[in-house]
Design an enzyme around this catalytic site. Structure first.
Site, short mmCIF file in Angstrom:
data_model
loop_
_atom_site.label_atom_id
_atom_site.label_comp_id
_atom_site.label_asym_id
_atom_site.label_seq_id
_atom_site.Cartn_x
_atom_site.Cartn_y
_atom_site.Cartn_z
N LYS C 78 0.86 -1.20 0.00
CA LYS C 78 0.00 0.00 0.00
C LYS C 78 0.89 1.24 0.00
O LYS C 78 1.86 1.31 0.76
CB LYS C 78 -0.88 -0.04 1.25
CG LYS C 78 -1.88 1.13 1.37
CD LYS C 78 -2.79 0.92 2.58
CE LYS C 78 -3.84 2.02 2.65
NZ LYS C 78 -4.80 1.82 3.77
N SER C 158 -9.82 2.38 2.92
CA SER C 158 -8.88 3.03 2.05
C SER C 158 -7.95 2.09 1.30
O SER C 158 -7.36 2.49 0.30
CB SER C 158 -8.04 4.03 2.84
OG SER C 158 -7.26 3.37 3.78
N SER C 182 -10.24 0.30 7.21
CA SER C 182 -9.63 0.34 5.87
C SER C 182 -8.96 -0.91 5.36
O SER C 182 -8.55 -0.94 4.21
CB SER C 182 -8.62 1.49 5.83
OG SER C 182 -9.30 2.72 5.91
#
Lengths: 493, 95, 493
Positions: C78, C158, C182
């Site tokens: 990420k 997210s 998330s």
């Protein structure tokens, strides 16, 4: 410790005369002391003067994405030590808060400080005035916080240069209650705090380097009234500036008030070139720092045993040392006071005083040696004359080998590096003439050669001085003055 | 408790976010809606409750006073928009 | 070749060990998949050269018998994790072309264990969002589509890029972060497994901070076992993170497959919100039945403060974020806008650099912390948070884990949020934020498909540091659910 802000009784001698009457000056100080440590408060970068730009900066100090603070144990210990030196309450539980604002030398966009729950609570400092009297300044709190970097505005006319070496260095902020009533008291208070932190080794107290900084909160009021609105004065990095800034600001505020105006609470900068304070460029909104507990840190819990350990390790503090020098050595409060301003001075004195007349040693140390060192800008640690030699000098005086007058010459020669006092005396034949017979002989010769002057002494006793001078000349200054005087008086009446 | 355009302007300045005039009113409405929704916390009784600090109680870890970082200005300045002679160069600050 | 990308991480590790294929082959297959999968926009930066060189090094270590637990396994990272020398953006414009000179602790550990980096994965800007639509690099497409539909759906956020990449076999596993859900919500939307460990289990050092007291790193993977293998490598005490827990890392994979007989599973009454879609309730009931079959004892529990969790979160998270994001100011890294004064540069840089949602949250955060509001909002929220945590602690006196749905719906359409007001959008996190507020470990795993053929997830919440229990229960659920559905690969160009 009471919560009352106003406990100092008014002293009319300190009032400032305005056009319409007297005003009382009320001040509190915030002292920022840089913690003596190898690395910073929350990062492992080095602390210290003189490095090239951005050479003492860690990723944490530069506030890179994802960086996190880890507290330096030694800095915590230094704060506890300082708190103990201020006779203050050590809080077993304290917390770090973020103080949020934007400035290029504040990389995080917030300063990690302590707002609500500081590590040290209330304490007090006993401060000596020049006239020997003393006063107490209550300490409200001491907390730990990060220092900011440096913004340099004069390298480039169109830009500001930022050096983050100082960013993240540990500071102890010492906040006093508004117990100070004159500019002299303010300077004296700063000096005392400096002495305390130097004794403890928690800060080197160097005002010039900015390792000890004072912000002064100044307000004025008519005697007997409540506290006036205060202004904070920044940028006073010497005792002289502190006093000048206060004096200017007090007069400014008095003038405003006597003209019917009111004081705006604000921060003002002292301008040493103009000797005045100036309002800092006003920001449209008063700063709202949005304090909240730093979520990257847990509360600071101090182990009681650790605090006890720190307490036990404290050196003798200035107040205690002063009292002891007075009781152990019979020194006057003044002499003791001068000697304890720096721990090294007192140490020097005690080494020199062993087995000697302490008052004499004190005298030579403070009046002669310290004065000479001050003139040449040296510390007692760098004294060209070691304590053993002061002791030796005093011993020669005590045993009558030399007179006090000759001792001054010996001292000068020792200062110039000519050796120990004994060496100097031997080299220059300065041994005092105490043989009364020899002195008498000289005096008799003088009286015989100057009968009118001798007769004049009966009417004008001061005329004996001429004879004293002549005897000294004849003996190369080595005659024992007491013996000379005694013999002269007995012969001349 | 509603947030008005003036408050948005003030908060935007605090947060150093340029909010164009035409955005102030819509932002005020958006933010007010959020704040109004948050207001329901007023119902909760928190008498005598200590604020949350962490899920697991741990003492604040401390590190030794040893120099472990720094000495590398190039690394610090590697991503600087503008740097000169190992300084960060930033817009002129007027004091 | 494509067979290699459909392997689980565990099978790949086994295959590499058994030398059925090399890391080079495995990595090449995934690089190809990554390239063919660009329509998903899961990766914002592909690092094939780095991946290949890491794969070769891994092959050498495997050959010499020095293989680590993740040796040769290609992963996606990420883009919130700082990767040394590799652009890291937090999917925001404000970081520009920022290349960290340091590696996050979590990714350091992944590379230490032998993993290979395929690239950086898309996310909602600064991790603020539940649909990956606030990314400066554009939205991510959910590999899943509703039956008979060509409408692109969001993978959640997210960690949308991470979840999409795992679901579409563009990597064998991915890192994510979870502040309000998330990891878990995107896992639920994409039929993958995601776990947010106990707060403090994984280090936050080197992860771009959003809300410090809530952020946690965690894996998104294809199976429960895969997630356990990844979490074991990601976890561990980090002295550079003061909130990192000084605890041993259990061997998480060893908990998968253990009997759950006798474990008590709580079903919180308050998670049955009125208006809950029937399908979600049905799945939840199904989950309960599966665990009963596996020998668990099912008990109702009450978490009375559940309904206050979202507003609490939307005070605490923005407040901390407003401060954490202050460092993005154009001075030391990232973009810098042109402006006449320093204030202009700050304001324009941040207005240009931050997207709307980020700006909205910074404003909320600054507001709730501003003078006069701290007590009413932030302090109050931190107290309500304690109440929420106490609710869980009480429930955990009688049960060992809780079972809830992960989300109130399946994946929704891209662009749907444009017509939603922010509060409605925030309701996506209703089941997940509680675990962040209480610092508890929580996992989502796919349990079934809804009537549109879209995956639905079930969530397990455990006691602090009891991820092992979650892996055991999740293992049992996974077995019972036997979720084998895969999305049709519409994205291969």
């Amino acid at each position: 410790m009471s919560d009352i802000l106003d406990v100092v009784p008014a002293d009319p001698k300190k009032f400032i005369q305005g056009r319409s009457g007297p005003w009382e000056l009320v001040m509190g100080l915030e002292i920022h002391a840089q913690v003596a440590s190898n690395s910073k408060l929350f990062s492992g970068a080095a602390v210290g003067f003189g490095a090239g730009p951005n050479e003492q900066v860690s990723l944490v100090d530069a506030a890179m994405p994802g960086m996190l603070p880890v507290i330096n144990r030694h800095c915590v210990e230094q704060a506890v030590k300082t708190g103990l030196g201020l006779k203050a309450q050590i809080n077993p539980w304290s917390r770090f808060d973020r103080k949020n604002y934007f400035y290029p030398d504040l990389p995080q966009g917030y300063q990690i400080s302590q707002f609500k729950d500081p590590i040290v609570g209330e304490g007090e400092v006993l401060v000596e005035r020049d006239d020997g009297s003393s006063f107490t300044v209550r300490i409200e709190r001491l907390h730990l916080e990060q220092d900011a970097g440096k913004s340099i505005h004069d390298i480039d006319p169109n830009a500001t240069y930022v050096d983050l070496n100082r960013a993240g260095t540990a500071l102890m902020e010492i906040v006093s209650r508004p117990d100070i009533r004159s500019s002299e008291e303010a300077a004296a208070y700063v000096k005392k705090v400096r002495t305390i932190v130097r004794y403890l080794g928690t800060c080197d107290g160097d005002l010039e380097k900015g390792n000890l900084r004072a912000d002064v909160n100044v307000s004025v009021r008519r005697p007997g009234e409540g506290l006036g609105t205060r202004c904070e004065i920044k940028n006073v990095n010497s005792y002289r500036y502190i006093q000048q800034a206060i004096e200017y600001e007090a007069r400014r505020q008095i003038e405003v008030l006597e003209d019917g105006g009111s004081i705006t609470q604000e921060t003002r900068l002292f301008d040493p070139s103009k000797m005045e304070t100036r309002s800092m460029r006003s920001k449209e909104d008063a700063q709202d720092y949005r304090y909240f507990p730093d979520p990257d840190l847990l509360p600071l819990e101090l182990d009681a045993a650790w605090v006890e350990q720190i307490k036990a390790s404290l050196p003798e503090l200035p107040d205690d040392k002063k009292a002891r020098l007075q009781s152990q050595y019979g020194l006057s409060p003044y002499d003791a006071g001068v000697l304890v301003i720096e721990g090294e001075r007192a140490g020097f004195f005690e080494r020199a005083a062993q087995g000697r007349d302490a008052k004499l040693v004190a005298n030579w140390t403070t009046n002669e040696l310290l004065a000479r060192l001050a003139k040449s800008g040296q510390d007692i640690e760098n004294s060209p004359i070691p304590p053993e030699d002061i002791a030796g000098l005093v011993e020669l005086i005590e045993t009558g080998v030399i007179s006090s007058k000759i001792a001054k010459e010996v001292f000068d020669r020792m200062w110039a590096g000519e050796g120990t006092p004994q060496e100097v005396v031997d080299k220059h034949g300065l041994v005092q003439v105490t043989d009364t017979g020899a002195i008498e002989a000289v005096i008799d010769a003088l009286i015989a050669a100057n009968p009118d002057k001798a007769a004049a002494v009966k009417e004008k006793p001061q005329a004996i001085g001429w004879f004293v001078g002549q005897v000294m000349k004849e003996t190369g200054g080595k005659a024992n003055p007491a013996a000379v005087n005694e013999i002269l008086r007995s012969k001349l009446g | 408790m509603a947030i008005d355009a003036a408050t948005v302007r003030k908060v935007a300045r605090l947060a150093r976010l340029r909010a164009p005039e035409e955005r102030l009113e819509p932002l005020a409405q958006e933010l007010s809606a959020i704040i109004n929704w948050i207001e329901q916390l007023g119902e909760v009784d928190v008498e005598g409750v200590e604020p949350m600090t962490s899920a697991v109680h741990v003492k604040l870890p401390m590190r030794e006073d040893v120099v472990t970082e720094g000495g590398d200005p190039a690394k610090v300045l590697a991503n600087a928009p503008l740097a000169r002679d190992n300084f960060f160069v930033v817009p002129k600050v007027v004091e | 070749m494509s067979d290699l990308t459909s392997l689980t991480l565990e099978a790949a590790v086994e295959g590499l060990k058994a030398k059925r294929f090399s890391s080079l082959e495995l990595t090449q297959a995934h690089i190809q998949a990554m390239e063919s999968g660009r329509a998903l926009n899961a990766y914002v930066l592909e690092t094939p050269d780095k991946a290949l060189s890491m794969a070769r090094a891994a092959d050498a270590r495997i050959a010499s018998g020095a293989a680590g637990p993740l040796e040769g396994v290609p992963l996606g990272i990420k883009d919130l994790f700082c990767t040394e020398g590799v652009r890291t953006t937090a999917c925001s414009k404000i970081l520009g072309d920022f290349k960290p000179t340091y590696e996050s602790t979590v990714t350091t550990q992944l590379w230490r264990d032998g993993a290979v980096m395929l690239g950086k994965l898309n996310l909602d800007e600064f991790a603020m969002g539940s649909s990956n639509e606030t990314s400066a690099f554009g939205p991510v497409a959910n590999p899943w589509r509703a039956a008979g539909s060509n409408q692109t759906l969001t993978p959640g956020g997210s960690s949308g890029g991470s979840a999409a990449a795992v679901a579409a076999d563009l990597c064998l596993g991915a890192t994510g972060t979870d502040t309000g859900g998330s990891i878990r919500q995107p896992a639920a939307f994409t039929g993958t497994v995601g776990i947010k460990p106990t707060y403090g289990r994984c280090s936050r050092w080197g992860i771009v901070a959003f809300a410090s007291s809530l952020d946690q790193a965690g894996p998104i993977a294809k199976t429960v076992e895969d997630a356990a293998i990844l979490l074991r490598s990601m976890s561990g005490h980090d002295p550079k993170d003061s909130t990192s827990l000084p605890v041993e890392v259990p061997n998480f994979p060893s908990f998968v497959g253990r009997s759950v007989k006798g474990l008590r599973i709580g079903v919180p009454a308050e998670y049955s919100a009125p208006g809950m879609p029937a399908e979600i309730q049905a799945l939840w009931d199904q989950g309960v039945a599966w665990l009963k079959d596996a020998g668990c004892e099912i008990m109702p529990v009450s978490l009375p403060h559940t309904k206050y969790a979202l507003p609490t979160y939307y005070i605490v998270a923005p407040a901390e974020a407003s401060s954490n994001l202050a460092r993005y100011d154009g001075m030391r890294y990232g973009i810098r806008a042109e402006g006449k004064t320093l204030t202009d540069v700050y304001e324009l840089t941040r207005a240009e650099g931050f997207g709307e949602e980020v700006q909205r949250r910074i404003l909320i955060g600054a507001y709730v912390l501003s003078a006069g509001y701290y007590d009413a909002y932030y302090l109050k929220a931190q107290k309500v948070r304690r109440r929420i945590a106490d609710d869980f602690a009480k429930a955990f006196e009688t049960v060992d884990a809780l079972l809830t749905p992960t989300t109130p719906s399946s994946a929704f359409a891209l662009g749907a949020k444009d017509t939603m007001d922010p509060v409605t959008m925030y309701l996506n996190d209703v089941f997940t934020v509680t675990a962040n507020l209480a610092g508890l470990p929580a996992m989502s795993l796919p349990a079934g498909l809804d009537s549109q053929g879209l995956p639905l997830g079930l969530q397990l919440i455990g006691r602090p540091l009891e991820e092992g229990t979650l892996f055991s229960v999740a293992g049992a659920l996974e077995k019972a659910a036997d979720f084998r559905a895969k999305p049709r690969a519409w994205w291969r160009g």
